[in-house]
Enzyme design. Structure first.
Site, PDB file in Angstrom:
ATOM      1  CE  LYS A  44      -1.835   2.961   2.036  1.00  0.00           C
ATOM      2  NZ  LYS A  44      -1.548   4.349   1.671  1.00  0.00           N
ATOM      3  CB  CYS A  92      12.640   8.343   9.842  1.00  0.00           C
ATOM      4  SG  CYS A  92      13.694   7.044   9.200  1.00  0.00           S
ATOM      5  CD  GLU A 145       8.714  12.682  12.760  1.00  0.00           C
ATOM      6  OE1 GLU A 145       7.565  12.243  12.887  1.00  0.00           O
ATOM      7  OE2 GLU A 145       9.640  12.047  12.210  1.00  0.00           O
TER       8      GLU A 145
HETATM    9  P1  NAD Z   1       1.712   8.681   7.769  1.00  0.00           P
HETATM   10  O1  NAD Z   1       1.645   7.969   9.067  1.00  0.00           O
HETATM   11  O2  NAD Z   1       0.870   9.863   7.567  1.00  0.00           O
HETATM   12  O3  NAD Z   1       1.360   7.658   6.570  1.00  0.00           O
HETATM   13  C1  NAD Z   1       1.986   6.406   6.445  1.00  0.00           C
HETATM   14  C2  NAD Z   1       1.029   5.443   5.765  1.00  0.00           C
HETATM   15  O4  NAD Z   1      -0.115   5.264   6.592  1.00  0.00           O
HETATM   16  C3  NAD Z   1       0.528   5.937   4.425  1.00  0.00           C
HETATM   17  O5  NAD Z   1       0.530   4.861   3.526  1.00  0.00           O
HETATM   18  C4  NAD Z   1      -0.874   6.451   4.721  1.00  0.00           C
HETATM   19  O6  NAD Z   1      -1.763   6.288   3.640  1.00  0.00           O
HETATM   20  C5  NAD Z   1      -1.312   5.596   5.895  1.00  0.00           C
HETATM   21  N1  NAD Z   1      -2.177   6.307   6.857  1.00  0.00           N
HETATM   22  C6  NAD Z   1      -2.172   7.624   7.163  1.00  0.00           C
HETATM   23  N2  NAD Z   1      -3.047   7.882   8.147  1.00  0.00           N
HETATM   24  C7  NAD Z   1      -3.634   6.719   8.467  1.00  0.00           C
HETATM   25  C8  NAD Z   1      -4.616   6.340   9.425  1.00  0.00           C
HETATM   26  N3  NAD Z   1      -5.219   7.222  10.220  1.00  0.00           N
HETATM   27  N4  NAD Z   1      -4.978   5.042   9.506  1.00  0.00           N
HETATM   28  C9  NAD Z   1      -4.411   4.125   8.699  1.00  0.00           C
HETATM   29  N5  NAD Z   1      -3.463   4.437   7.773  1.00  0.00           N
HETATM   30  C10 NAD Z   1      -3.076   5.703   7.653  1.00  0.00           C
HETATM   31  O7  NAD Z   1       3.271   9.034   7.520  1.00  0.00           O
HETATM   32  P2  NAD Z   1       3.897   9.947   6.369  1.00  0.00           P
HETATM   33  O8  NAD Z   1       3.570  11.371   6.654  1.00  0.00           O
HETATM   34  O9  NAD Z   1       3.571   9.389   5.046  1.00  0.00           O
HETATM   35  O10 NAD Z   1       5.462   9.706   6.605  1.00  0.00           O
HETATM   36  C11 NAD Z   1       6.250  10.484   7.463  1.00  0.00           C
HETATM   37  C12 NAD Z   1       6.447   9.792   8.785  1.00  0.00           C
HETATM   38  O11 NAD Z   1       7.069   8.524   8.582  1.00  0.00           O
HETATM   39  C13 NAD Z   1       7.383  10.550   9.738  1.00  0.00           C
HETATM   40  O12 NAD Z   1       6.851  10.498  11.026  1.00  0.00           O
HETATM   41  C14 NAD Z   1       8.687   9.771   9.649  1.00  0.00           C
HETATM   42  O13 NAD Z   1       9.511   9.871  10.781  1.00  0.00           O
HETATM   43  C15 NAD Z   1       8.156   8.383   9.503  1.00  0.00           C
HETATM   44  N6  NAD Z   1       9.163   7.486   8.954  1.00  0.00           N
HETATM   45  C16 NAD Z   1       9.752   6.632   9.837  1.00  0.00           C
HETATM   46  C17 NAD Z   1      10.732   5.787   9.394  1.00  0.00           C
HETATM   47  C18 NAD Z   1      11.402   4.859  10.358  1.00  0.00           C
HETATM   48  O14 NAD Z   1      12.196   4.043   9.927  1.00  0.00           O
HETATM   49  N7  NAD Z   1      11.133   4.928  11.650  1.00  0.00           N
HETATM   50  C19 NAD Z   1      11.126   5.798   8.047  1.00  0.00           C
HETATM   51  C20 NAD Z   1      10.488   6.678   7.174  1.00  0.00           C
HETATM   52  C21 NAD Z   1       9.503   7.531   7.656  1.00  0.00           C
END
Ligand code: NAD
Length: 498
Positions: A183, A291, A387
Site C-alpha cells: 500500500k 526519519c 517531530e
Molecule cells: P503517515 O503515518 O501519515 O502515513 C503512512 C502510511 O499510513 C501511508 O501509507 C498512509 O496512507 C497511511 N495512513 C495515514 N493515516 C492513516 C490512518 N489514520 N490510519 C491508517 N493508515 C493511515 O506518515 P507519512 O507522513 O507518510 O510519513 C512520514 C512519517 O514517517 C514521519 O513520522 C517519519 O519519521 C516516519 N518514517 C519513519 C521511518 C522509520 O524508519 N522509523 C522511516 C520513514 C519515515
C-alpha cells in the site's frame, strides 16, 4: 507518463495479478489528487481503494503463494537478479519520478534508488545466508530448522522515500517465498506504480507483488484481513501505534516503524569543519523529511565557532532539484506545520539564527521553505520535542555532557543519535548511554546498511520486536520449522553384517 503541468493528470490503477486494474467499485471510487511539491500542480489521481480491493489482491496473492513458495530460494532470486539490472537501466526514469512526486534533488533521488538496490542485493544473497541449522543433538537424533514463508504479507509505506522504504521489505519478503501486497503512500504513488512493471518484466510471477492504492480504508482492511499473515508499516508514530494495535488484536505479526526526533551532540573537541558540514547535510537533506534527519543539536557548552559555520553553510543553500540544492516539502499541510513551529519558537523567545521562511514568499508556487536554524534557551520549547519533519535544526547549549544525555534520553522517540568528537572515550561514553536504536560517531545519518538491520526503539518502533531489512527482515518474514529426526542405524548394521 504523468504530466508535470497538471493538464492531463494520470488516473492511477491498482496492480493485481500482474495487471493494472481499476478498483472493484470503479463507478463509485474516490480519487485523491497527487501533486508535485515543486509547483503544487496535480500530476495524477490516486484511487482510494476499499476492502474489496484488498480482498481481491489477497485472493490472487494467496493463489500465487502456492507455486512461488514451492520454488527454491535459489530459483526465486533469479528474477531479482534480473530486476536489479533493470533498476539500474531505468535509474534516470525512476529518479525523475521521485523528483516529480516527492521533491528530492537529483542526487538524493538516485541515492535512494541505490539504497533500495542494496536490499535487493541482500535478498539475492539469501541462498548463501538462510540455510537452517542441523546438528546431531544425541546419538542418532538430529535437529534441523528451516525458514518457512508466512504466506500473504503486506507493507504499508510513507511518503518520504517513494522507492527505498518499499524496498526495505519487498525483496526479502518475496525472496523468502511470501507474496506481497503493497500500500504505497497516496502522496507519492507513481514510482512504485512504475516499479511493479519492471518486477514483472524481470520475471516475478503475476500475483507475487500487488499494489493496492488508498488510505485509511485500505490500511484497515489489510490489518483486519485474516489471510494476511504479517504487516509492516512505516510512518508516523500515531498511525504506527494504531496499525500495531489493530493487527495484534488478531494475533498478527506486525512491525511498525514510527516517527523520530534525532539528537546530535557536539563535544567541544569536535572537528568544526566536518561536524558543521555533516549537521547541515543531516538536517536539510531531503528537505529534512528523513526519519534519520538531525532535528536537535546539543552543544556541550557554548560553541560559537561551530554555530557560525553551521549558519554559514545552511544560509548558502539554494532551492531546487540539482545535486546539493534543497527541494520543497511534500505539501501545504506540512509547510504550514513547519512554519508554525518556527513562529511558536520565536514567540517563546528563541533566536532564529537562519530563517528559511523567505523561500515560501519568494517562490510563487509549490511548498518551499529554506533551512532554518533556531537557538533555544528554553528546554520546553515545542520545536525541541515534536517531530517537525522539515529542514529545521533546533540548537540548545547544554551545560554538561550529563545534561546533554539527559535531554536525549528524555525524548520519547528512539530512532537515531550521534556524537561528534575526536576522542574515543567521549564517543564511548555517549554511545553506551544513548536511548536510540541507531547510533553514530561523527555520522549525522547513521543508517545501518545491509547486511545490518534498520530500526529504532521506544516510540520509533512498535510491534513484534524485530528490525526491518537484513537478518531482522528474514526473521520477520519467516517462521522456523524445527524437525527432530531419528532414523536409527539398526537396519543398516543388520544389512552390513549379512
Ligand atoms: P503517515 O503515518 O501519515 O502515513 C503512512 C502510511 O499510513 C501511508 O501509507 C498512509 O496512507 C497511511 N495512513 C495515514 N493515516 C492513516 C490512518 N489514520 N490510519 C491508517 N493508515 C493511515 O506518515 P507519512 O507522513 O507518510 O510519513 C512520514 C512519517 O514517517 C514521519 O513520522 C517519519 O519519521 C516516519 N518514517 C519513519 C521511518 C522509520 O524508519 N522509523 C522511516 C520513514 C519515515
Amino acid at each position: 507518463m504523468s504530466s508535470a503541468n497538471g493538464e492531463n493528470p494520470k488516473i492511477l490503477q491498482n496492480f493485481i495479478d500482474g495487471q493494472y486494474v481499476d478498483p472493484v467499485k470503479a463507478s463509485s471510487v474516490k480519487y485523491i489528487p497527487v501533486t508535485t511539491p515543486h509547483t503544487g500542480k496535480i500530476i495524477a489521481q490516486c484511487p482510494v481503494s476499499t476492502a474489496e480491493d484488498v480482498d481481491k489482491a489477497v485472493e490472487v496473492a494467496k493463489k500465487a503463494f502456492k507455486a512461488w513458495s514451492s520454488r527454491t530460494v535459489k530459483d526465486r532470486v533469479q528474477a531479482l537478479i534480473r530486476f536489479h539490472n533493470l533498476l539500474y537501466t531505468h535509474i534516470e526514469e525512476l529518479a525523475e519520478l521521485i523528483i516529480l512526486e516527492h521533491g528530492k534533488n537529483k542526487s538524493e533521488a538516485i541515492a535512494s534508488i541505490s539504497k533500495g538496490a542494496e536490499t535487493v542485493e541482500y535478498a539475492i544473497s539469501l541462498p548463501q545466508l538462510i540455510q537452517g541449522k542441523i546438528l546431531e543433538v544425541s546419538r542418532g537424533v538430529s535437529c534441523q530448522d528451516a525458514r518457512v514463508p508466512l504466506g500473504v504479507v503486506a507493507s504499508i509505506v510513507p511518503f518520504n522515500f517513494p522507492i527505498m522504504v518499499p524496498f526495505w521489505t519487498l525483496p526479502i519478503a518475496i525472496a523468502t517465498g511470501n507474496t506481497l501486497i503493497l500500500k504505497p503512500s497516496e502522496k507519492v504513488p507513481l514510482t512504485m506504480n512504475r516499479v511493479v512493471a519492471l518486477l514483472k518484466e524481470a520475471g516475478i510471477p503475476d500475483g507475487v507483488v500487488n499494489i493496492v492504492n488508498g488510505t485509511v480504508d485500505a490500511v484497515n482492511a489489510i490489518c483486519d484481513h485474516p489471510e494476511i499473515k504479517a504487516v509492516t508499516f512505516v510512518g508516523t508514530s500515531h498511525v504506527a501505534n494504531l496499525v500495531t494495535e489493530r493487527c495484534q488484536k488478531l494475533g498478527k505479526r506486525v512491525l511498525a516503524l514510527g516517527g523520530a526526533k534525532n539528537h546530535l551532540i557536539a563535544s567541544p573537541d569536535c572537528n568544526i569543519e566536518t561536524t558543521s558540514t555533516d549537521v547541515v547535510n543531516s538536517f536539510s537533506g531531503c528537505a529534512g523529511q528523513r526519519c534519520m534527519a538531525a532535528s536537535v543539536l546539543l552543544t556541550i557548552g557554548s560553541q560559537q565557532a561551530l554555530l557560525d559555520r553551521i549558519c554559514d553553510k545552511a544560509s548558502n543553500l539554494k532551492p531546487g532539484s540539482k545535486p546539493g540544492e534543497v527541494g520543497p516539502v511534500i505539501d501545504k499541510l506540512s509547510l504550514d506545520k513547519i512554519n508554525s513551529y518556527i513562529a511558536e519558537s520565536e514567540r517563546a523567545g528563541a533566536k532564529i539564527l537562519v530563517d528559511g521562511r523567505h523561500w515560501t514568499s519568494e517562490k510563487t508556487e509549490g511548498f518551499w521553505i529554506g533551512p532554518t536554524v533556531i537557538l533555544h534557551t528554553n528546554k520546553n520549547d515545542k520545536a525541541l520535542h515534536d517531530e517537525i519533519f522539515g529542514p529545521v535544526l533546533s540548537i540548545y547549549e547544554s551545560s554538561s555532557k550529563e545534561e546533554a544525555i539527559e535531554i536525549e534520553n528524555g525524548n520519547p522517540y528512539g530512532n537515531a543519535a550521534c556524537i561528534y568528537t575526536t576522542t574515543g572515550a567521549t564517543a564511548d561514553w555517549f554511545i553506551s548511554r544513548f536511548n536510540a536504536g541507531m547510533c553514530g560517531v561523527n555520522i549525522g545519518v547513521p543508517v545501518p546498511r545491509e547486511p545490518f538491520s534498520f530500526g529504532g526503539i521506544n516510540r520509533s518502533k512498535f510491534g513484534n520486536f524485530m528490525d526491518i531489512t537484513g537478518d531482522g527482515g528474514v526473521e520477520f518474514f519467516t517462521w522456523r520449522r524445527k524437525v527432530t529426526t531419528r532414523w536409527g542405524t539398526g537396519d543398516l548394521d543388520l544389512k552390513l553384517k549379512m
